[in-house]
Structure formats: C-alpha cells, structure tokens
Design a protein around this motif. Structure first.
Motif, short mmCIF file in Angstrom:
data_model
loop_
_atom_site.label_atom_id
_atom_site.label_comp_id
_atom_site.label_asym_id
_atom_site.label_seq_id
_atom_site.Cartn_x
_atom_site.Cartn_y
_atom_site.Cartn_z
N ASP A 12 0.73 -1.38 -0.11
CA ASP A 12 0.12 -0.16 -0.50
C ASP A 12 0.78 1.63 -0.29
OD1 ASP A 12 -1.47 2.31 0.64
OD2 ASP A 12 -2.96 1.13 2.63
N TYR A 15 -0.36 3.95 2.38
CA TYR A 15 0.41 3.12 4.30
C TYR A 15 1.91 3.62 3.91
CZ TYR A 15 1.85 1.19 8.18
OH TYR A 15 1.90 0.44 9.32
N SER A 95 -4.35 -4.18 8.21
CA SER A 95 -5.88 -3.66 7.99
C SER A 95 -6.97 -5.32 8.79
CB SER A 95 -6.53 -3.21 7.28
OG SER A 95 -6.16 -3.38 6.01
N LYS A 117 -3.55 -1.54 11.04
CA LYS A 117 -3.05 0.12 10.01
C LYS A 117 -4.29 0.59 10.93
CE LYS A 117 -1.42 -2.40 6.48
NZ LYS A 117 -1.29 -2.41 5.22
N PRO A 118 -4.21 2.27 11.07
CA PRO A 118 -2.95 2.30 10.88
C PRO A 118 -1.87 2.58 12.23
CG PRO A 118 -3.86 4.87 11.24
CD PRO A 118 -4.64 3.23 11.10
#
Length: 131
Positions: A12, A15, A95, A117-118
């Motif tokens: 990601d 992210y 996540s 996450k986060p």
C-alpha cells in the motif's frame, strides 16, 4: 540507545508514505527500507546475509500483498533463520481484523505482535524500546 534499522514490507503506497513519516517522527531508527512485497524483501535479505549491519532489527510486515504475502515471507524467513546471524523482530501490521490472522500470527515464534493499521508513533516507540 542505538538507532535501529527498520524494514516496512507493504504493497500500500499511501500507507508506506504515512508510516515513513511516523518512523521519522519517532527518531528511533537510523534507516528505513521499504518493499512492495515479501519476495523483494527476501531477495534483499539473502543479499545482506554476509553483513549483519545491513539486516533489519525490526520488520513491519503486511499480510495481504501480491507476489509473496506475509505468511509466505514468514515461511521463507524460517528457511533462512539458521544463516541469519542477527535477531530480527517481526510485527504484523495489517488492516485485517480476522481472528484467524491474529491466531495464525501466534503460531510463528518470530512474530512478536499483531498491530492494526495505521500504526501510531506510540506503537513504534514501544516496539523500538523493547529491542
């Protein structure tokens, strides 16, 4: 305290940007390496086996990634463990809220925690302080 080398293995991109800022803000790490999948990280790990200074102290590992996911990465790490001359502390950062994933992470002795996450600056400081 010596600053540590941290690897972030996550596909990601957004992210990656966020966690990069959090890592820098924590001021606990001397260097950050980022990988889009487990295969790239394993390849780098294999190249660095002869030089422990290049090996990470901490890995933040996502589960769901293309090419090689987090679980496949852990299987490869298990095969390399005997030739890695350094303690590498691995944390799943995902996540996924699936109980199966949390339970599966507990079956790997090298996975020290499962974070959602986060990740926060506080989480990162706690991780770095523990090692």
């Amino acid at each position: 305290m010596t600053k540590k080398l941290i690897w972030v293995i996550d596909d990601d991109i957004i992210y990656q940007i966020i966690v990069n800022k959090i890592i820098k803000k924590s001021e606990m790490f001397s260097a950050i390496s980022k990988f889009k999948n487990g295969k790239d990280a394993i390849d780098d790990l294999q190249k660095s086996l002869g030089n422990t200074e290049l090996l990470p102290d901490i890995i933040l590992l996502d589960i769901n990634m293309p090419i090689m996911d987090g679980w496949e990465f852990m299987e490869e790490m298990g095969l390399l463990k005997s030739v890695i001359n350094k303690q590498i502390n691995i944390y799943i950062v995902s996540s996924s809220i699936a109980v199966e994933d949390k339970n599966k992470s507990k079956t790997y002795p090298d996975i020290l925690g499962y974070l959602s996450k986060p990740i926060s600056t506080e989480d990162l400081i706690m991780i770095a302080s523990n090692h």
